[in-house]
Design a protein around this motif. Structure first.
Motif, PDB file in Angstrom:
ATOM      1  N   LYS A  48       0.841  -1.189   0.000  1.00  0.00           N
ATOM      2  CA  LYS A  48       0.000   0.000   0.000  1.00  0.00           C
ATOM      3  C   LYS A  48       0.881   1.245   0.000  1.00  0.00           C
ATOM      4  CE  LYS A  48      -4.207  -1.573   2.071  1.00  0.00           C
ATOM      5  NZ  LYS A  48      -5.334  -1.141   2.842  1.00  0.00           N
ATOM      6  N   HIS A  49       0.605   2.138  -0.950  1.00  0.00           N
ATOM      7  CA  HIS A  49       1.323   3.402  -0.980  1.00  0.00           C
ATOM      8  C   HIS A  49       0.720   4.321   0.068  1.00  0.00           C
ATOM      9  CE1 HIS A  49       3.736   2.659  -4.523  1.00  0.00           C
ATOM     10  NE2 HIS A  49       2.676   2.056  -5.043  1.00  0.00           N
ATOM     11  N   LEU A  93      -4.303   5.908 -11.635  1.00  0.00           N
ATOM     12  CA  LEU A  93      -4.742   6.771 -10.533  1.00  0.00           C
ATOM     13  C   LEU A  93      -5.857   6.112  -9.718  1.00  0.00           C
ATOM     14  CD1 LEU A  93      -4.717  10.219 -12.364  1.00  0.00           C
ATOM     15  CD2 LEU A  93      -3.098   9.428 -10.623  1.00  0.00           C
ATOM     16  N   GLU A  94      -6.802   5.476 -10.406  1.00  0.00           N
ATOM     17  CA  GLU A  94      -7.893   4.792  -9.697  1.00  0.00           C
ATOM     18  C   GLU A  94      -7.353   3.657  -8.838  1.00  0.00           C
ATOM     19  OE1 GLU A  94     -11.653   5.637 -12.711  1.00  0.00           O
ATOM     20  OE2 GLU A  94     -10.442   3.826 -13.018  1.00  0.00           O
ATOM     21  N   ARG A  95      -6.381   2.920  -9.353  1.00  0.00           N
ATOM     22  CA  ARG A  95      -5.773   1.822  -8.584  1.00  0.00           C
ATOM     23  C   ARG A  95      -5.000   2.367  -7.376  1.00  0.00           C
ATOM     24  NH1 ARG A  95      -3.552  -0.494 -12.508  1.00  0.00           N
ATOM     25  NH2 ARG A  95      -1.510   0.487 -12.376  1.00  0.00           N
ATOM     26  N   MET A  96      -4.299   3.472  -7.563  1.00  0.00           N
ATOM     27  CA  MET A  96      -3.555   4.088  -6.451  1.00  0.00           C
ATOM     28  C   MET A  96      -4.515   4.500  -5.335  1.00  0.00           C
ATOM     29  SD  MET A  96      -0.206   4.276  -6.788  1.00  0.00           S
ATOM     30  CE  MET A  96       0.383   5.709  -5.930  1.00  0.00           C
ATOM     31  N   ILE A  97      -5.630   5.093  -5.709  1.00  0.00           N
ATOM     32  CA  ILE A  97      -6.610   5.529  -4.709  1.00  0.00           C
ATOM     33  C   ILE A  97      -7.207   4.325  -3.998  1.00  0.00           C
ATOM     34  CG2 ILE A  97      -8.883   6.593  -4.397  1.00  0.00           C
ATOM     35  CD1 ILE A  97      -8.080   8.543  -6.684  1.00  0.00           C
ATOM     36  N   ARG A  98      -7.534   3.280  -4.769  1.00  0.00           N
ATOM     37  CA  ARG A  98      -8.164   2.083  -4.220  1.00  0.00           C
ATOM     38  C   ARG A  98      -7.249   1.353  -3.224  1.00  0.00           C
ATOM     39  NH1 ARG A  98      -9.597   0.544  -9.055  1.00  0.00           N
ATOM     40  NH2 ARG A  98      -7.927  -0.966  -9.271  1.00  0.00           N
TER      41      ARG A  98
END
Length: 165
Positions: free
Chosen positions: A2-3, A64-69
């Motif tokens: 997780k970032h 970006l969607e994957r990073m947020i998720r």
């Protein structure tokens, strides 16, 4: 993995996604249609370039969607005299007898050309929570590391745009 992102990072990412979906996507689709109308697609450079740019935009949206998720929202709880998120730190590198400044930011704001380093990097992990005047060992790998001395800690308030593709 997780970032670690701040709420501000997530908000910037959501705004970029919205911009790419509402403004950029229709524009790129129009470019593809126009290029397709020029005829033979096998030798149509404009068509291939337009498709490539459209796919690049879609890839950025998915990224970006994957990073947020998958991110973990973090906040800086360090004191003003401690190394932490959004702090600029002046370090003395003993091995090289040199001094340099680094700003500690989240992954999506990293820019090595501007000396913006992730709090998840070896340097960031080793220094978090330390104070001015402390000597800290920075492990690079099991066989090698180096020592730095923290000379100065300042608050970093610059509004940084997200890293682009």
């Amino acid at each position: 993995m997780k970032h670690k992102l701040t709420q501000q990072d997530v908000d910037k990412m959501k705004a970029e996604i919205e911009h790419r979906k509402v403004e950029v996507r229709p524009e790129l689709l129009e470019h593809v249609k126009e290029a397709r109308a020029h005829g033979d697609l096998s030798e149509n450079f404009e068509y291939h370039a337009a498709k490539k740019e459209k796919n690049r935009n879609e890839s950025r949206i998915r990224y970006l969607e994957r990073m947020i998720r998958t991110c973990e929202i973090v906040e800086d709880h360090s004191a003003t005299d401690q190394v932490g998120l959004n702090k600029t730190v002046t370090l003395y590198f003993e091995e090289d007898d040199e001094t340099d400044k680094f700003s500690f930011v989240t992954t999506v704001l990293v820019d090595t050309m501007q000396n913006r380093v992730s709090i998840e990097s070896p340097l960031g992990k080793a220094l978090l929570g330390h104070k001015k005047g402390e000597r800290v060992y920075i492990p690079v790998n099991p066989q090698y590391g180096y020592y730095v001395e923290i000379k100065e800690i300042e608050l970093f308030n610059e509004d940084i745009p997200l890293n682009q593709y």
